[in-house]
Design a protein around this motif. Structure first.
Motif, PDB file in Angstrom:
ATOM      1  N   ARG A   1      36.989  40.185  50.902  1.00 56.54           N
ATOM      2  CA  ARG A   1      38.790  41.067  51.132  1.00 56.54           C
ATOM      3  C   ARG A   1      38.617  42.497  50.772  1.00 56.54           C
ATOM      4  O   ARG A   1      38.866  42.714  49.299  1.00 56.54           O
ATOM      5  N   VAL A   2      38.504  43.190  52.246  1.00 55.11           N
ATOM      6  CA  VAL A   2      39.380  44.647  51.247  1.00 55.11           C
ATOM      7  C   VAL A   2      41.114  44.877  51.692  1.00 55.11           C
ATOM      8  O   VAL A   2      41.595  43.873  52.994  1.00 55.11           O
ATOM      9  N   ARG A   3      41.526  44.811  50.565  1.00 48.36           N
ATOM     10  CA  ARG A   3      42.850  45.224  50.946  1.00 48.36           C
ATOM     11  C   ARG A   3      43.154  46.086  50.565  1.00 48.36           C
ATOM     12  O   ARG A   3      43.202  46.743  49.509  1.00 48.36           O
TER      13      ARG A   3
ATOM     14  N   ASN B   1      25.518  40.623  45.677  1.00 45.53           N
ATOM     15  CA  ASN B   1      26.709  38.873  45.669  1.00 45.53           C
ATOM     16  C   ASN B   1      27.185  38.872  46.839  1.00 45.53           C
ATOM     17  O   ASN B   1      28.523  37.390  46.971  1.00 45.53           O
ATOM     18  N   HIS B   2      27.851  39.645  47.407  1.00 40.05           N
ATOM     19  CA  HIS B   2      28.890  39.414  47.999  1.00 40.05           C
ATOM     20  C   HIS B   2      28.890  40.033  49.193  1.00 40.05           C
ATOM     21  O   HIS B   2      28.187  41.089  48.923  1.00 40.05           O
ATOM     22  N   LEU B   3      29.271  40.722  50.649  1.00 42.69           N
ATOM     23  CA  LEU B   3      29.136  40.224  51.695  1.00 42.69           C
ATOM     24  C   LEU B   3      29.860  41.326  52.004  1.00 42.69           C
ATOM     25  O   LEU B   3      31.014  41.865  51.148  1.00 42.69           O
TER      26      LEU B   3
ATOM     27  N   VAL C   1      39.264  44.927  46.655  1.00 44.27           N
ATOM     28  CA  VAL C   1      38.313  44.258  46.861  1.00 44.27           C
ATOM     29  C   VAL C   1      37.802  42.688  46.452  1.00 44.27           C
ATOM     30  O   VAL C   1      37.472  43.222  45.057  1.00 44.27           O
ATOM     31  N   SER C   2      38.431  41.625  47.151  1.00 46.17           N
ATOM     32  CA  SER C   2      38.286  40.582  46.585  1.00 46.17           C
ATOM     33  C   SER C   2      37.167  39.556  46.959  1.00 46.17           C
ATOM     34  O   SER C   2      36.664  39.647  48.297  1.00 46.17           O
ATOM     35  N   GLY C   3      36.577  39.682  46.222  1.00 44.23           N
ATOM     36  CA  GLY C   3      35.302  38.256  46.032  1.00 44.23           C
ATOM     37  C   GLY C   3      36.451  36.385  46.459  1.00 44.23           C
ATOM     38  O   GLY C   3      37.362  35.989  46.268  1.00 44.23           O
ATOM     39  N   ALA C   4      35.166  35.734  47.895  1.00 46.86           N
ATOM     40  CA  ALA C   4      35.264  34.071  47.874  1.00 46.86           C
ATOM     41  C   ALA C   4      35.519  33.308  46.352  1.00 46.86           C
ATOM     42  O   ALA C   4      34.413  34.368  45.691  1.00 46.86           O
ATOM     43  N   HIS C   5      36.106  32.407  45.905  1.00 47.78           N
ATOM     44  CA  HIS C   5      35.741  31.737  45.091  1.00 47.78           C
ATOM     45  C   HIS C   5      36.236  32.837  43.234  1.00 47.78           C
ATOM     46  O   HIS C   5      36.142  31.845  42.786  1.00 47.78           O
ATOM     47  N   GLY C   6      37.596  34.030  43.577  1.00 40.87           N
ATOM     48  CA  GLY C   6      37.303  34.237  42.873  1.00 40.87           C
ATOM     49  C   GLY C   6      36.473  34.613  41.515  1.00 40.87           C
ATOM     50  O   GLY C   6      36.857  35.504  40.620  1.00 40.87           O
ATOM     51  N   THR C   7      35.459  35.211  42.426  1.00 40.46           N
ATOM     52  CA  THR C   7      34.411  36.264  42.048  1.00 40.46           C
ATOM     53  C   THR C   7      34.615  37.923  42.499  1.00 40.46           C
ATOM     54  O   THR C   7      36.227  38.203  43.360  1.00 40.46           O
ATOM     55  N   VAL C   8      34.341  39.028  41.438  1.00 41.52           N
ATOM     56  CA  VAL C   8      34.895  40.254  41.199  1.00 41.52           C
ATOM     57  C   VAL C   8      33.561  40.712  41.789  1.00 41.52           C
ATOM     58  O   VAL C   8      32.400  40.984  41.737  1.00 41.52           O
ATOM     59  N   PRO C   9      33.809  41.814  43.419  1.00 42.59           N
ATOM     60  CA  PRO C   9      32.740  42.328  44.081  1.00 42.59           C
ATOM     61  C   PRO C   9      32.518  44.038  42.562  1.00 42.59           C
ATOM     62  O   PRO C   9      33.613  44.104  42.268  1.00 42.59           O
ATOM     63  N   THR C  10      31.540  44.692  43.018  1.00 42.59           N
ATOM     64  CA  THR C  10      30.738  46.044  41.900  1.00 42.59           C
ATOM     65  C   THR C  10      30.716  46.718  43.321  1.00 42.59           C
ATOM     66  O   THR C  10      30.519  46.922  44.342  1.00 42.59           O
ATOM     67  N   GLY C  11      30.774  47.743  42.897  1.00 42.33           N
ATOM     68  CA  GLY C  11      30.146  48.932  43.666  1.00 42.33           C
ATOM     69  C   GLY C  11      31.279  50.215  43.643  1.00 42.33           C
ATOM     70  O   GLY C  11      31.861  50.249  42.727  1.00 42.33           O
ATOM     71  N   GLU C  12      30.935  50.254  44.720  1.00 42.86           N
ATOM     72  CA  GLU C  12      32.023  51.631  45.561  1.00 42.86           C
ATOM     73  C   GLU C  12      32.391  50.902  47.088  1.00 42.86           C
ATOM     74  O   GLU C  12      31.697  50.113  47.980  1.00 42.86           O
ATOM     75  N   VAL C  13      33.773  51.477  47.339  1.00 38.75           N
ATOM     76  CA  VAL C  13      34.413  51.483  48.557  1.00 38.75           C
ATOM     77  C   VAL C  13      34.038  52.772  49.415  1.00 38.75           C
ATOM     78  O   VAL C  13      33.833  54.002  48.470  1.00 38.75           O
TER      79      VAL C  13
ATOM     80  N   ALA D   1      34.611  55.982  46.098  1.00 36.67           N
ATOM     81  CA  ALA D   1      35.842  54.989  44.767  1.00 36.67           C
ATOM     82  C   ALA D   1      35.146  53.870  44.722  1.00 36.67           C
ATOM     83  O   ALA D   1      35.174  53.019  45.009  1.00 36.67           O
ATOM     84  N   ALA D   2      35.194  54.098  42.782  1.00 36.39           N
ATOM     85  CA  ALA D   2      34.221  53.093  42.172  1.00 36.39           C
ATOM     86  C   ALA D   2      35.416  52.365  42.402  1.00 36.39           C
ATOM     87  O   ALA D   2      36.306  52.066  42.241  1.00 36.39           O
ATOM     88  N   LEU D   3      34.469  51.463  42.303  1.00 25.04           N
ATOM     89  CA  LEU D   3      35.905  49.762  41.666  1.00 25.04           C
ATOM     90  C   LEU D   3      35.835  49.784  40.839  1.00 25.04           C
ATOM     91  O   LEU D   3      34.212  49.572  39.712  1.00 25.04           O
ATOM     92  N   ASP D   4      36.743  49.511  39.899  1.00 28.92           N
ATOM     93  CA  ASP D   4      36.880  49.118  39.066  1.00 28.92           C
ATOM     94  C   ASP D   4      38.176  47.692  38.252  1.00 28.92           C
ATOM     95  O   ASP D   4      38.779  47.168  39.048  1.00 28.92           O
ATOM     96  N   ASP D   5      36.966  46.543  37.961  1.00 28.14           N
ATOM     97  CA  ASP D   5      37.045  45.176  38.375  1.00 28.14           C
ATOM     98  C   ASP D   5      38.279  44.737  39.489  1.00 28.14           C
ATOM     99  O   ASP D   5      39.384  44.052  39.665  1.00 28.14           O
ATOM    100  N   GLY D   6      37.861  45.016  40.881  1.00 28.75           N
ATOM    101  CA  GLY D   6      37.729  44.461  41.988  1.00 28.75           C
ATOM    102  C   GLY D   6      39.138  46.099  42.605  1.00 28.75           C
ATOM    103  O   GLY D   6      38.848  45.556  44.046  1.00 28.75           O
ATOM    104  N   ARG D   7      39.391  46.669  41.904  1.00 25.29           N
ATOM    105  CA  ARG D   7      40.647  47.938  42.211  1.00 25.29           C
ATOM    106  C   ARG D   7      40.256  49.376  42.492  1.00 25.29           C
ATOM    107  O   ARG D   7      39.528  49.444  41.819  1.00 25.29           O
ATOM    108  N   PHE D   8      40.004  50.319  43.240  1.00 30.26           N
ATOM    109  CA  PHE D   8      40.193  51.417  43.996  1.00 30.26           C
ATOM    110  C   PHE D   8      40.991  52.414  43.890  1.00 30.26           C
ATOM    111  O   PHE D   8      41.521  51.838  44.187  1.00 30.26           O
ATOM    112  N   THR D   9      40.407  53.483  43.338  1.00 29.43           N
ATOM    113  CA  THR D   9      41.658  54.585  43.845  1.00 29.43           C
ATOM    114  C   THR D   9      41.198  56.082  44.292  1.00 29.43           C
ATOM    115  O   THR D   9      40.192  56.363  43.599  1.00 29.43           O
TER     116      THR D   9
END
Length: 679
Positions: A533-535, A605-607, A549-561, A573-581
């Motif tokens: 889910r992107v917020r 591992n994430h959709l 960007v949060s993953g189900a079951h408390g997982t942390v997505p990687t990569g970028e938006v 923007a690269a994800l850092d522990d699930g956050r982007f700026t």
């Protein structure tokens, strides 16, 4: 019946030690036996000559004349036996020629017939069997010597029967007799027939059941000539004279000789309720028209003449039904008989292999009301055959010629194999391996789940034990098995990457932490990508866009938006522990009609998912309900995987349409806000 004999029969008697191959069918009510333990002392001599079994205690001659072994089952394993060797108080007296245990296996009686003594040993503790008494015969008027006192022994409910087969009685050579000793009171009774039979060696085999005592007279002669054997039956409660019968004459085609030998009717004796089973192991039965043809080795080899029979007698020593004869090419049938738990065990020897064996059948399969064939015979309906894999022991298995070769207790059977070295072989119900069948599982990345195996215990009690699962070869901690022993669960490893993993149960252990023989059917654990889910943070008045960007079951997505404007990518923007700026470029800040959308493209591992700058989802991950991990699932094949890909493509198309609609709405909202500000 006409008594027939000729010279050929003498040769047949010499073949008495030979056995029969049989098909490995199974008795309906008896367990499927297999050899569990071989008690074979390396220094044995005629080991197993005499044996007995009572519960968790077995006894066997070790060195005839010198020692016997007592084996106590002291552990949970089938081979956890403690052996204690008892040495004869006096050597050279035939110590161990006969032995018997009491009903509880706490006392052992050992005969020394050349010393006319029976030694009594009592268990003080595991491995401790001190000598507590020595029985010697009391003086009686009928004889002054007790030759071979203790050569046969039988015990039941504080009564001990002692055979004295070679004693002269009332001046009659080797007439023999037996004693009954009341071990509670110490009283002795001599069982002497009113008319002792010369050379009958009465007392060579004995059996007792309550007040009834059976004593053989295996060398009793027909009209003083041919040896045919006989059996006495005493009723101790009545005090009456014994009943007596010679070998029944219901079969007209029995080979007999005029010399020594004979059928040895009475060599083995076994009570079962009101009935008495009597072995006649050297009896030769033919089928030809004439004894000159039937009583030959050629007829035995052809399978038309057999050796040995078992008779069933009632309480009056009358034959009941047909006599039991062996399958073709079986010799020495009936040297030993045992009945336990409704199963009849009879020793024999295979003519083709020369190996001894024990055939068994359920008593319920023996019709004692049937007269049998035209010769009053019934072929033994054996359903299992016990043999040993020990080539040294095989020829002598069950071939104790004085009826002491088989003893059963509960679901165990002890069979002697007395030869130069000798042994005793213990048979027990075959071990049926436990089985573990694992359910297929599908879980999302990061989802907590349990692996499930369904258990079939086999012959081992798994309750309170443990199971070890492995996932792609990596073992998990042992999982406890519950009291019902049919199901075991273990937590699936956390954060397994998306993929398929082989699951096995690599080890089962019982409650005593011992390995259990088992088979395992492998299965598949499928891990699929987790929804995301992107917020977007509220950044309408700022110069940057940020969010999570949060993953189900408390997982942390990687990569970028990816940041889209009007449906076109303008930055990442690269994800850092699930956050982007993402810093908004000057060119876009000045525009009042810009519609921003944030798109996460997913990782291994994430959709994928997406949202606009208001924080509203414009393309969330597909809403997939995770499979119940306890429900067996069939792993997806190529067709299913292709269908999954099509569903994802359709999801992205829907997401793109939503982005376009969302972009228009966002642009109108921004323009309206700017007009309000400028005013």
């Amino acid at each position: 019946m006409p008594r027939l004999w000729n010279i050929s029969a003498c040769s047949l008697l010499a073949l008495g030690l030979v056995a029969a191959s049989v098909s490995p069918a199974h008795a309906a009510g008896a367990p499927d036996y297999e050899e569990a333990v071989s008690f074979a002392p390396p220094d044995g001599k005629n080991a197993g000559y005499a044996i007995d079994l009572a519960g968790d205690v077995a006894a066997s001659t070790r060195v005839r004349g010198t020692s016997v072994d007592v084996m106590e089952h002291v552990g949970p394993g089938r081979d956890d036996w403690l052996t204690t060797t008892i040495t004869a108080p006096v050597t050279g007296k035939g110590f161990g020629t006969a032995l018997t245990l009491d009903d509880d296996g706490d006392r052992l009686f050992v005969g020394s017939p050349q010393g006319a003594t029976v030694h009594v040993y009592e268990r003080a503790a595991a491995g401790k069997w001190p000598l507590t008494a020595t029985l010697t015969p009391p003086d009686i008027a009928q004889t002054s010597e007790f030759k071979n006192f203790g050569e046969a022994l039988a015990y039941d409910d504080e009564r001990l029967v002692i055979g004295v087969p070679n004693a002269d009685v009332n001046g009659r050579f080797a007439a023999g007799f037996a004693f009954v000793v009341d071990l509670s009171s110490g009283e002795w009774d001599a069982l002497i027939p009113p008319e002792p039979i010369v050379s009958s060696i009465t007392g060579q085999s004995v059996a007792i059941d309550g007040d009834r005592v059976a004593v053989s007279a295996v060398q009793n002669r027909f009209n003083g000539g041919v040896q045919i054997g006989g059996v006495y039956l005493w009723d101790l409660a009545s005090g009456d004279d014994p009943l007596f019968t010679s070998q029944p004459d219901t079969d007209p085609k029995v080979c007999l000789t005029s010399g020594s030998g004979g059928p040895a009717f009475g060599m083995s004796l076994e009570f079962e309720g009101e009935l008495l089973y009597v072995g006649s192991p050297i009896e030769i039965d033919y089928a030809a028209d004439q004894p000159e043809v039937g009583c030959t080795i050629a007829e035995v080899e052809a399978g038309r003449t057999t050796q040995g029979a078992v008779y069933v007698l009632d309480a009056q020593l009358q034959q009941v039904g047909a006599k039991i004869v062996p399958a073709t090419k079986t010799l020495s049938f009936g040297y030993s008989i045992e009945i336990e738990g409704g199963t009849l065990f009879i020793s024999g020897k295979d003519l083709a292999t020369g190996e001894g064996e024990v055939q068994l059948a359920e008593l319920s399969t023996i019709d004692t009301t049937s007269a049998g064939d035209e010769n009053n015979r019934m072929t033994f309906p054996h359903a299992q055959t016990l043999r040993t894999a020990d080539a040294t022991s095989a020829p002598g298995l069950g071939q104790q010629i004085y009826g002491q070769g088989i003893h059963a207790s509960g679901d165990r059977v002890l069979v002697n194999a007395s030869r130069t070295v000798g042994a005793a072989h213990l048979f027990a119900p075959a071990v049926i391996p436990a089985a573990a069948s694992i359910d297929a599982h599908e879980i999302e990345y990061g989802q907590s789940a349990e692996l499930t195996a369904r258990l079939t215990p086999g012959t081992v009690d798994l309750a309170g034990g443990s199971a070890t699962f492995s996932v792609d070869g990596d073992k998990l901690p042992g999982a406890p098995i519950g009291s019902d022993a049919t199901l075991v669960r273990a937590p699936a490893p956390a954060l397994l990457p998306v993929g398929e993993y082989a699951i096995h149960v690599t080890n089962l252990r019982d409650r005593l932490d011992r390995d259990v023989e088992a088979t395992s059917t492998a299965s598949i654990l499928t891990v699929v990508a987790a929804p995301t889910r992107v917020r977007v943070d509220d950044t309408a008045a700022g110069d940057s866009l940020s969010g999570t960007v949060s993953g189900a079951h408390g997982t942390v997505p990687t990569g970028e938006v990816t940041i889209d404007v009007d449906g076109e990518p303008v930055g990442t923007a690269a994800l850092d522990d699930g956050r982007f700026t993402w810093d908004v470029p000057e060119t876009l800040r000045a525009r009042d009609d810009v519609a921003f959308a944030i798109r996460y493209t997913g990782d291994r591992n994430h959709l994928a998912s997406a949202a606009d700058i208001t924080g509203n989802d414009t393309a969330p991950s597909p809403d997939r309900t995770p499979a119940d991990p306890a429900t067996p699932l069939t792993p997806a094949g190529d067709t299913d995987l292709a269908a999954s890909g099509a569903e994802i493509s359709m999801g992205l198309a829907v997401a793109s349409a939503l982005l376009l609609v969302g972009g228009v709405l966002a642009a109108r909202a921004i323009a309206r806000r700017r007009q309000e500000r400028d005013a």
